[in-house]
Each structure stands twice: as structure tokens, then as C-alpha cells.
Design a protein around this motif. Structure first.
Motif, PDB file in Angstrom:
ATOM      1  N   CYS A   1       0.867  -1.176   0.000  1.00  0.00           N
ATOM      2  CA  CYS A   1       0.000   0.000   0.000  1.00  0.00           C
ATOM      3  C   CYS A   1       0.901   1.222   0.000  1.00  0.00           C
ATOM      4  O   CYS A   1       1.641   1.454   0.958  1.00  0.00           O
TER       5      CYS A   1
ATOM      6  N   VAL B   1     -10.415   1.280   2.460  1.00  0.00           N
ATOM      7  CA  VAL B   1     -10.946   0.129   3.195  1.00  0.00           C
ATOM      8  C   VAL B   1     -12.275   0.485   3.854  1.00  0.00           C
ATOM      9  O   VAL B   1     -13.235  -0.295   3.822  1.00  0.00           O
TER      10      VAL B   1
ATOM     11  N   ASP C   1     -14.931   0.629   1.199  1.00  0.00           N
ATOM     12  CA  ASP C   1     -15.296  -0.714   0.734  1.00  0.00           C
ATOM     13  C   ASP C   1     -16.264  -1.404   1.703  1.00  0.00           C
ATOM     14  O   ASP C   1     -17.064  -2.248   1.280  1.00  0.00           O
ATOM     15  N   HIS C   2     -16.173  -1.038   2.975  1.00  0.00           N
ATOM     16  CA  HIS C   2     -17.050  -1.644   3.986  1.00  0.00           C
ATOM     17  C   HIS C   2     -18.204  -0.709   4.359  1.00  0.00           C
ATOM     18  O   HIS C   2     -18.873  -0.920   5.364  1.00  0.00           O
TER      19      HIS C   2
ATOM     20  N   GLN D   1      -5.217 -11.379   9.482  1.00  0.00           N
ATOM     21  CA  GLN D   1      -6.532 -11.100   8.904  1.00  0.00           C
ATOM     22  C   GLN D   1      -7.634 -11.619   9.833  1.00  0.00           C
ATOM     23  O   GLN D   1      -8.680 -10.991   9.993  1.00  0.00           O
TER      24      GLN D   1
ATOM     25  N   VAL E   1      -8.592  -5.985   8.397  1.00  0.00           N
ATOM     26  CA  VAL E   1      -8.114  -5.991   7.004  1.00  0.00           C
ATOM     27  C   VAL E   1      -6.627  -5.633   6.967  1.00  0.00           C
ATOM     28  O   VAL E   1      -6.218  -4.579   7.459  1.00  0.00           O
TER      29      VAL E   1
ATOM     30  N   LEU F   1      -3.614  -4.077   5.573  1.00  0.00           N
ATOM     31  CA  LEU F   1      -3.341  -2.979   4.645  1.00  0.00           C
ATOM     32  C   LEU F   1      -1.939  -3.086   4.057  1.00  0.00           C
ATOM     33  O   LEU F   1      -1.709  -2.788   2.882  1.00  0.00           O
TER      34      LEU F   1
ATOM     35  N   CYS G   1      -2.929  -3.398  10.075  1.00  0.00           N
ATOM     36  CA  CYS G   1      -4.302  -3.827   9.808  1.00  0.00           C
ATOM     37  C   CYS G   1      -5.297  -2.728  10.183  1.00  0.00           C
ATOM     38  O   CYS G   1      -5.122  -2.025  11.183  1.00  0.00           O
TER      39      CYS G   1
END
Length: 282
Positions: free
Chosen positions: A51, A61, A64-65, A109, A114, A116, A133
Motif C-alpha cells: 500500500c 478500506v 469498501d465496507h 486477517q 483488514v 493494509l 491492519c
């Protein structure tokens, strides 16, 4: 030999380029100023999850959620380091070490949200992996929230998580699980403080080396002055060859230059330590 897992919470407001620069070695000046890093080995570091921009990465992120609202002081990252005792890695090649850390990655995870970024560092004294994360959790209604509190839990959850990594990962490699601070009574420090502690120890060793080298250099300069005086008297008396016999000139010019270089490197380490103290306010 022990398996080691350390975690640190990073608030949204504190997620910055310097963190990703350190992990990804994107800033050559930072890499060279870290006295624990060997820049000549940085090419062997392994980026398992990449990243480029962590602040944007966290934002993506969350989107996306479908998480649209967060507090400014919310924890946006769980910054983790996983490694083992230094002696465990002796005799192992790059592939062995890389596979060791690859096997651990799915556990992050599962336990921290998540992933990163995940980077294996092979350019420091002990190989280790940084895993960062975003603490995403799923709610009962199927929606998602950013909640480091739910991810990290209390002291009991911390112990259970350490047990989980030991049972699922460290024990497979014959590594022991350290005792918790509740048993030992020792105060655990986050890995930035631990890194600063390492740098301070190296700084103290460097200071002693500087002192020893400076004393040796002073002795050489005194010796040089004596020999120059001897040669001058020899020349003045017309007996140069007689005075030259048996005179031990001592260290070579190359050796003296090397010692002067050591002193300069030590002063750079001292400046770096002062910079880190200012940056981390420790």
C-alpha cells in the motif's frame, strides 16, 4: 527461543507517510539514518501486501465496507510486528525466512482486521515482519464498523490472542511462548519504544567506541609529534639516518583515517538519537 508478537494502536490523525516510508524503505535518507538498518540488504526485503499511501488506503478500506463516519481520534491501524529470537534465524536462507512469515500472515486477517500492508524486513539485525491492519469488525446486522476496542479487547483477550498465535503458528516451529506481563510483572513497551531502546543501546556502544578511538588517535598524534621532533633534530644535527633506525611509525595513514571515520559515524548516530527523541517525544 521465543516467538514474539507486538502490537500498537495508531490513531487516524497519526497515520502519515513516515510510517509507510519506514516499512517500505521508500525514503533512502530515512533508511540510511536508521543505524539499525543495512541499506545494502534492503533489496532483499519482501512486500507481501503493498500500500503506497496508508492514509488513502485506510480511507479506501472504510469505503469498501460502507463505513462513512469515524471519529478523528479513532484508531485507524493496528501496527504489528512478528518475529522470533535472533538465534532462531541463524543458518536460514531468505526463502526459509520468507515462508516463515508468509504462513503467519492469514492469522492477522483473522485477529486484527483488514491487512493494509505487510513487509518482511531482512535488512536489520533480526528478521521481522511489519503487518498493519485496519480494525474492521462485522456487526450482528451484517454491517461493518471501525472498532479497535472490539478487535483488541481487554487483557484477557490479549492473552488469548498470544495463545492463539502460539498454538497456530509459533509452536509449529519449535518456538516457546513467553509469559504474560501479568505473570512476570514486567511492563511491556510498544515496538517504537523498543526500537528506540535498541538505538540507545547501540548509541552507548558507539560512544564508547568513539572514546576508545579518540584516545587512540590522541596517542597517535602525540607519537607523530614526537617522531617529527626526532626527525627535525636528526636533520638539524645531520644524523637523519641514525635517528630513523628503529623508529616505529605506528599506525598507517589509512588506519588513522578509518578511526577518524568511526568518530564521524558516531557523531551521526548521536544526532540521529536526538532526532528520534524529538520525533517520538520519549
Amino acid at each position: 527461543m521465543y516467538g514474539i508478537l507486538r502490537t500498537n494502536k495508531v490513531k487516524m490523525m497519526n497515520i502519515n507517510a513516515s510510517m509507510s516510508n519506514h516499512n517500505q524503505r521508500t525514503n533512502s535518507a530515512d533508511c540510511h539514518s536508521n543505524t539499525l538498518t543495512r541499506p545494502d540488504l534492503s533489496e532483499y526485503n519482501v512486500q507481501l501486501v503493498n500500500c503506497e499511501n496508508w492514509r488513502e488506503g485506510v480511507k479506501n478500506v472504510l469505503e469498501d465496507h460502507q463505513i462513512t463516519k469515524t471519529r478523528k481520534d479513532a484508531v485507524g491501524l493496528i501496527d504489528c510486528i512478528i518475529t522470533a529470537s535472533h538465534n532462531y534465524f541463524k543458518g536460514k536462507n531468505i526463502d526459509d525466512i520468507t515462508n516463515f512469515f508468509k504462513e503467519a500472515l492469514p492469522l492477522f486477517q483473522e485477529k486484527f482486521g483488514v491487512v493494509l500492508s505487510a513487509t518482511i524486513h531482512l535488512d536489520e539485525e533480526t528478521p521481522h515482519m511489519h503487518v498493519d491492519c485496519v480494525p474492521i469488525v462485522q456487526n450482528d446486522d451484517g454491517t461493518y464498523s471501525l472498532s479497535a476496542k472490539r478487535v483488541m479487547g481487554n487483557k484477557s483477550a490479549y492473552i488469548q490472542r498470544q495463545d492463539y498465535f502460539y498454538e497456530k503458528f509459533f509452536s509449529k516451529y519449535g518456538l516457546d511462548r513467553g509469559e504474560s506481563k501479568e505473570i512476570t510483572g514486567r511492563e511491556h513497551i510498544d515496538h517504537r519504544q523498543y526500537k528506540l531502546k535498541e538505538i540507545r543501546e547501540q548509541y552507548n556502544c558507539t560512544c564508547q567506541a568513539i572514546k576508545d578511538t579518540q584516545e587512540k588517535l590522541n596517542t597517535l598524534n602525540e607519537q607523530k609529534a614526537r617522531y617529527e621532533a626526532i626527525l627535525k633534530r636528526a636533520i638539524d644535527d645531520g644524523r637523519q639516518s641514525e635517528y630513523m633506525l628503529g623508529v616505529d611509525i605506528g599506525y598507517s595513514q589509512e588506519e588513522k583515517l578509518a578511526m577518524e571515520k568511526d568518530i564521524a559515524a558516531g557523531k551521526q548516530a548521536e544526532n540521529r538519537l536526538e532526532s528520534l527523541n524529538d520525533e517520538w517525544s520519549l
